[in-house]
Write an enzyme that holds these catalytic residues in place. Structure first.
Site, PDB file in Angstrom:
ATOM      1  N   SER A 117       0.820  -1.215   0.000  1.00  0.00           N
ATOM      2  CA  SER A 117       0.000   0.000   0.000  1.00  0.00           C
ATOM      3  C   SER A 117       0.857   1.270   0.000  1.00  0.00           C
ATOM      4  CB  SER A 117      -0.886   0.002   1.246  1.00  0.00           C
ATOM      5  OG  SER A 117      -1.488   1.265   1.430  1.00  0.00           O
ATOM      6  N   TYR A 140      -1.863   5.466  -4.599  1.00  0.00           N
ATOM      7  CA  TYR A 140      -2.898   6.498  -4.565  1.00  0.00           C
ATOM      8  C   TYR A 140      -2.259   7.724  -5.209  1.00  0.00           C
ATOM      9  CZ  TYR A 140      -5.942   4.099  -1.160  1.00  0.00           C
ATOM     10  OH  TYR A 140      -6.793   3.235  -0.530  1.00  0.00           O
ATOM     11  N   THR A 166      -5.202   2.669  -7.330  1.00  0.00           N
ATOM     12  CA  THR A 166      -6.534   2.523  -6.728  1.00  0.00           C
ATOM     13  C   THR A 166      -7.365   3.743  -7.074  1.00  0.00           C
ATOM     14  OG1 THR A 166      -5.636   1.172  -4.954  1.00  0.00           O
ATOM     15  CG2 THR A 166      -7.767   2.204  -4.548  1.00  0.00           C
ATOM     16  N   LYS A 241      -7.350  -0.600  -9.796  1.00  0.00           N
ATOM     17  CA  LYS A 241      -8.035  -1.311  -8.705  1.00  0.00           C
ATOM     18  C   LYS A 241      -9.256  -0.508  -8.281  1.00  0.00           C
ATOM     19  CE  LYS A 241      -7.265  -2.996  -3.967  1.00  0.00           C
ATOM     20  NZ  LYS A 241      -8.004  -2.102  -3.083  1.00  0.00           N
ATOM     21  N   HIS A 265     -13.189  -2.244  -2.529  1.00  0.00           N
ATOM     22  CA  HIS A 265     -12.344  -1.828  -1.406  1.00  0.00           C
ATOM     23  C   HIS A 265     -12.741  -2.584  -0.132  1.00  0.00           C
ATOM     24  CE1 HIS A 265      -9.425   1.668  -1.215  1.00  0.00           C
ATOM     25  NE2 HIS A 265      -9.375   1.254   0.036  1.00  0.00           N
ATOM     26  N   ARG A 268     -15.384  -0.817   1.977  1.00  0.00           N
ATOM     27  CA  ARG A 268     -14.957   0.294   2.842  1.00  0.00           C
ATOM     28  C   ARG A 268     -15.178   1.677   2.244  1.00  0.00           C
ATOM     29  NH1 ARG A 268     -11.384  -1.576   6.756  1.00  0.00           N
ATOM     30  NH2 ARG A 268      -9.965   0.203   6.793  1.00  0.00           N
ATOM     31  N   ASP A 296     -11.168  -8.927  -5.694  1.00  0.00           N
ATOM     32  CA  ASP A 296     -11.019  -9.091  -4.246  1.00  0.00           C
ATOM     33  C   ASP A 296     -12.313  -8.707  -3.554  1.00  0.00           C
ATOM     34  OD1 ASP A 296     -11.107  -6.307  -3.674  1.00  0.00           O
ATOM     35  OD2 ASP A 296      -8.932  -6.132  -3.479  1.00  0.00           O
TER      36      ASP A 296
HETATM   37  C1  LIG Z   1      -7.578  -2.274   6.954  1.00  0.00           C
HETATM   38  C2  LIG Z   1      -7.626  -2.152   5.457  1.00  0.00           C
HETATM   39  C3  LIG Z   1      -6.810  -1.239   4.824  1.00  0.00           C
HETATM   40  C4  LIG Z   1      -6.819  -1.129   3.434  1.00  0.00           C
HETATM   41  N1  LIG Z   1      -5.950  -0.272   2.827  1.00  0.00           N
HETATM   42  C5  LIG Z   1      -5.944  -0.188   1.466  1.00  0.00           C
HETATM   43  C6  LIG Z   1      -5.007   0.652   0.815  1.00  0.00           C
HETATM   44  O1  LIG Z   1      -4.174   1.299   1.427  1.00  0.00           O
HETATM   45  N2  LIG Z   1      -5.066   0.719  -0.534  1.00  0.00           N
HETATM   46  C7  LIG Z   1      -5.978  -0.003  -1.273  1.00  0.00           C
HETATM   47  O2  LIG Z   1      -5.993   0.078  -2.504  1.00  0.00           O
HETATM   48  N3  LIG Z   1      -6.850  -0.830  -0.668  1.00  0.00           N
HETATM   49  C8  LIG Z   1      -6.856  -0.947   0.670  1.00  0.00           C
HETATM   50  N4  LIG Z   1      -7.728  -1.806   1.284  1.00  0.00           N
HETATM   51  C9  LIG Z   1      -8.623  -2.644   0.467  1.00  0.00           C
HETATM   52  C10 LIG Z   1      -7.949  -3.991   0.127  1.00  0.00           C
HETATM   53  O3  LIG Z   1      -6.888  -3.806  -0.781  1.00  0.00           O
HETATM   54  C11 LIG Z   1      -8.939  -4.988  -0.514  1.00  0.00           C
HETATM   55  O4  LIG Z   1      -9.577  -4.363  -1.601  1.00  0.00           O
HETATM   56  C12 LIG Z   1      -9.982  -5.525   0.457  1.00  0.00           C
HETATM   57  O5  LIG Z   1      -9.448  -5.689   1.748  1.00  0.00           O
HETATM   58  C13 LIG Z   1     -10.492  -6.870  -0.050  1.00  0.00           C
HETATM   59  O6  LIG Z   1     -11.501  -7.357   0.752  1.00  0.00           O
HETATM   60  P1  LIG Z   1     -11.277  -8.471   1.890  1.00  0.00           P
HETATM   61  O7  LIG Z   1     -10.689  -7.747   3.055  1.00  0.00           O
HETATM   62  O8  LIG Z   1     -12.657  -8.963   2.148  1.00  0.00           O
HETATM   63  O9  LIG Z   1     -10.361  -9.539   1.326  1.00  0.00           O
HETATM   64  C14 LIG Z   1      -7.707  -1.945   2.675  1.00  0.00           C
HETATM   65  C15 LIG Z   1      -8.513  -2.881   3.326  1.00  0.00           C
HETATM   66  C16 LIG Z   1      -8.464  -3.002   4.698  1.00  0.00           C
HETATM   67  C17 LIG Z   1      -9.325  -4.043   5.363  1.00  0.00           C
END
Ligand SMILES: Cc1cc2nc3c(=O)[nH]c(=O)nc-3n(C[C@H](O)[C@H](O)[C@H](O)COP(=O)(O)O)c2cc1C
Length: 369
Positions: A117, A140, A166, A241, A265, A268, A296
């Site tokens: 990340s 980012y 992303t 992404k 994401h 999220r 994902d």
């Molecule tokens: C705590 C956390 C932090 C994350 N930080 C980033 C990030 O910095 N950049 C990004 O592109 N995605 C981020 N994501 C999204 C993940 O890359 C991914 O898309 C997602 O966790 C996939 O779902 P899953 O947790 O059910 O496997 C984050 C996810 C979580 C849970």
């Protein structure tokens, strides 16, 4: 040379990814846990990512010849032993003191590619030094485009093999669970790779003004033009992404991206988006095999990996599952989570008569053609 993190014991009684959760929770503060597991708003997208995999059923095939079977694939120039990558997850030192260094070690032990990340809590160079496995850098695009260019140069110089930009989070989602927990980064955990960046001018909220539109954040939000700019300044393959809309997928392919990651994401950003698995077939139809598709969100079992591949993905990424392993048992936990999912994928393939990934097709999902 950065010292490698110490290996820890795997807690007893862990047979699958879900078994890691209580061990991870016990080792994290309540607010860091809320940050890790929470989603946006009512978390309906977060829940749906998981539910989508449970809704569909497999069709098996018996008496197929499984000799010489394997799970190898080529993905954007990488030769991988199996189609599971580690998704970018910010601030991994919230889960374990060695954070991303331990993750890199676990990924290396299992030969899995790791996507680091932009908001890693360890420098991208130190992670590259610790890793034997291939690394991609998640970018980012920052409001400060010169800083962004430097970040890309650093990733190239450190040996990262692709950029994953992303695009689904020009602003943070409203993560209510995290807000209620009072989450704040503890001292000593920060986005070290962004140090030295010129900050955004403070948003001056005028009485009665819009809280977001007109703010510096959205004035600098990346656009399709910035994607082209990024492709023009790097020799690395650029994947996008956060694509959930088939027309965005077509647009990205037309602009020459090296791959598309179907992602919301992990639930999220925008609550109310569908599960990634549910949009995958339409995106696969739009992309028509022109670039690799990754997915994902909600993968918790090897059979989930199988379902994603059957519906059009070339590979998947996991986010929270490996962080559960990291929190519970450091590098060993990350490696073990990968091992569990890989084993489950192979068992699913054997029981559906698929000796290789190419044999995984939509007809093995009940009700699909
Ligand atoms: C705590 C956390 C932090 C994350 N930080 C980033 C990030 O910095 N950049 C990004 O592109 N995605 C981020 N994501 C999204 C993940 O890359 C991914 O898309 C997602 O966790 C996939 O779902 P899953 O947790 O059910 O496997 C984050 C996810 C979580 C849970």
């Amino acid at each position: 040379m950065t010292p490698l993190p110490k290996l820890q014991q795997i807690p007893a009684e862990i047979a699958c990814v879900a078994d890691y959760e209580p061990f991870a929770r016990e080792r994290m503060t309540p607010s860091a846990w809320a940050y890790l597991v929470g989603g946006a708003a009512d978390e309906s997208t977060l829940a749906d990512n998981l539910a989508a995999f449970r809704r569909i059923r497999l069709q098996n095939r018996v008496l197929e010849d499984l000799r010489g079977g394997h799970t190898r694939l080529d993905l954007c120039g990488l030769a991988l032993d199996y189609p599971i990558l580690l998704a970018p997850v910010a601030f991994q030192r919230l889960a374990h003191p060695e954070g991303e260094l331990a993750t890199a070690l676990g990924a290396s032990a299992m030969g899995a590619a790791m996507v680091v990340s932009t908001q890693a809590s360890v420098s991208l160079e130190a992670i590259a030094q610790a890793a034997q496995a291939p690394l991609w850098f998640q970018l980012y695009i920052q409001p400060d485009r010169d800083f962004t260019r430097d970040l890309v140069r650093r990733a190239e110089a450190a040996g990262y093999r692709a950029l994953v930009v992303t695009v689904d989070a020009p602003v943070n989602g409203l993560r209510n669970r995290e807000q209620r927990s009072g989450f704040a980064l503890p001292d000593g955990v920060e986005a070290v790779n962004l140090k030295g960046m010129r900050g955004l001018p403070p948003s001056i909220a005028q009485p009665g003004s819009s809280p977001l539109f007109g703010s510096p954040l959205l004035e600098h939000a990346p656009t399709w033009k910035d994607l082209e700019w990024l492709q023009s300044i790097t020799h690395l393959p650029v994947l996008v992404k956060g694509v959930m809309n088939p027309s965005d997928a077509s647009r990205a392919v037309e602009r020459g991206v090296a791959g598309i990651l179907v992602s919301n994401h992990g639930g999220r950003t925008l609550d109310g988006l569908p599960a990634t698995l549910d949009v995958l077939p339409a995106i696969a139809r739009a992309v028509q095999g022109r670039v690799p598709l990754l997915l994902d969100g909600g993968i918790r079992r090897g059979s989930d990996v199988f379902k994603a591949l059957a519906l059009g993905a070339s590979a998947v990424m996991i986010g929270r599952p490996y962080v559960f392993g990291l929190a519970a048992a450091g590098a060993t936990g990350v490696a073990h989570v990968l091992h569990l999912l890989r084993t489950e994928l192979e068992v699913t393939m054997a029981l559906t008569g698929c000796p290789t990934l190419d044999a995984i097709e939509a007809s093995l999902i009940l009700g699909s053609s």
